[in-house]
Design a protein around this motif. Structure first.
Motif, PDB file in Angstrom:
ATOM      1  N   TRP A 178       1.038  -1.048  -0.041  1.00 32.17           N
ATOM      2  CA  TRP A 178      -0.048   0.086   0.046  1.00 32.17           C
ATOM      3  C   TRP A 178       0.906   1.266   0.003  1.00 32.17           C
ATOM      4  N   SER A 179       0.723   1.985  -1.043  1.00 35.21           N
ATOM      5  CA  SER A 179       1.394   3.429  -1.020  1.00 35.21           C
ATOM      6  C   SER A 179       0.590   4.424  -1.987  1.00 35.21           C
ATOM      7  N   LEU A 180       1.296   5.535  -2.238  1.00 35.76           N
ATOM      8  CA  LEU A 180       0.552   6.425  -3.232  1.00 35.76           C
ATOM      9  C   LEU A 180       0.389   5.767  -4.560  1.00 35.76           C
ATOM     10  N   TRP A 181       1.298   4.920  -4.877  1.00 37.77           N
ATOM     11  CA  TRP A 181       1.034   4.249  -6.390  1.00 37.77           C
ATOM     12  C   TRP A 181       0.446   2.760  -6.198  1.00 37.77           C
ATOM     13  N   THR A 182       0.008   2.246  -5.185  1.00 37.18           N
ATOM     14  CA  THR A 182      -0.560   1.279  -4.853  1.00 37.18           C
ATOM     15  C   THR A 182      -1.549   1.232  -4.223  1.00 37.18           C
ATOM     16  N   ARG A 183      -2.902   1.501  -4.310  1.00 40.50           N
ATOM     17  CA  ARG A 183      -3.863   1.756  -3.723  1.00 40.50           C
ATOM     18  C   ARG A 183      -5.180   0.993  -3.614  1.00 40.50           C
TER      19      ARG A 183
END
Length: 329
Positions: A178-183
């Motif tokens: 989970w991150s800004l580019w894996t939502r």
């Protein structure tokens, strides 16, 4: 450092992912720096330590165990099981085994490598498509009763699997990217976790290093770096995703923090049931990452990040097709 709540388990709001100390991201030969990084994390209050039996084929658990000599009681220690080498050939890819028999073997092997009598949080690394989740979690629960494990977790699962597992034994945490580019966790599993009071542990919260702003070209990777084979880091995808990183850099500069700190602060702002585990094997990057705990984002800044990084904004899959077949199950 402030704390996060994973079910009934209290952890530091930022943890330390140890995988890169033994595999995946280039040279891993500096054990002294890795252990110094582990000690620096503990000294700074980052006491949520994450490893897995598959990292370095067990070498990472052994490394972490050596690093925790004399300091075991100061940390919340998490490890995982479920991946294993096929018996027929060590050269074949890892397979998933969630059988009760293997679960019992795996925890004993992990405790031996770590040099401890119990782990605080034990995850199933991937759901075994051949074994009902109720059977796997039932075996994991027996290890809680035996005193070898305190709390249970799952990794890369969907909401239905969480519900089925939680009905057998309380699940404290789910770990996924989970991150800004894996939502995608925001729609796939997070609503279920919040309903059931289960915590979330984001791994690769810096996009496997992409969101740090340090990567400029695929040539930056060492020959044995796993990212060379991941779709998001290949061909035209690399440049398209690099353009996204510039947005992070701009917003971070306006805030007066680094890109890494901004990306981690965004995750920490999602609730006190979230505990990201950025990985590093170097003290200088550890110090930068831990600085994110002191960054407070305004509603306007959070909105700007949401606008810049909507769901599915990244180009390319997280894993190859084979890897994607094992996530969200």
């Amino acid at each position: 450092m402030r704390e996060s709540q994973l079910g009934d388990l209290t952890v530091s709001c930022l943890g330390l992912g140890c995988m890169g100390m033994s595999q995946s991201y280039g040279a891993t030969t500096d054990e002294s720096e890795s252990i110094a990084t582990l000690h620096a994390a503990i000294d700074a209050g980052c006491t949520f330590i994450d490893t897995a039996d598959v990292y370095g084929d067990g070498a990472n658990e052994e490394l972490v165990g050596r690093g925790l000599t004399g300091r075991r009681d100061q940390v919340v220690l998490a490890t995982k099981f479920g991946f294993k080498k096929p018996a027929s050939s060590a050269a074949l890819p890892n397979v998933v085994d969630g059988s009760p028999e293997y679960a019992r073997q795996a925890i004993d092997a992990s405790l031996r490598r770590l040099g401890v009598d119990h782990v605080d949080l034990w995850y199933l690394h991937r759901k075994d498509p051949q074994v009902p989740i109720e059977e796997t979690v039932g075996a994991m629960a027996s290890m809680v009763k035996a005193g070898k494990v305190r709390y249970l977790g799952l990794s890369e699962v969907n909401g239905d699997t969480v519900r089925a597992a939680h009905a057998v034994h309380p699940i404290s945490a789910v770990q996924s990217e989970w991150s800004l580019w894996t939502r995608d966790p925001e729609t796939v599993v997070l609503p279920t976790l919040r309903e059931l009071g289960i915590g979330f542990v984001p791994f690769s919260p810096l996009g496997r290093g992409f969101l740090t702003g340090q990567l400029k070209s695929p040539d930056d990777f060492e020959p044995d770096d796993m990212r060379r084979g991941l779709p998001r880091f290949m061909g035209e995808n690399f440049q398209r995703n690099l353009d996204l990183v510039e947005k992070v850099r701009e917003l971070a500069a306006a805030k007066g923090v680094t890109a890494s700190q901004l990306a981690l602060a965004w995750l920490l702002a999602q609730g006190n049931n979230v505990a990201p585990i950025p990985g590093t094997k170097r003290r200088k990057y550890l110090a930068e990452n831990l600085g994110a705990a002191d960054v407070t984002l305004t509603a306007e800044e959070l909105a700007a990040l949401d606008e810049a990084f909507p769901a599915d904004v990244a180009t390319g899959q997280r894993y190859t097709d084979g890897g994607m077949d094992l996530v969200g199950k």
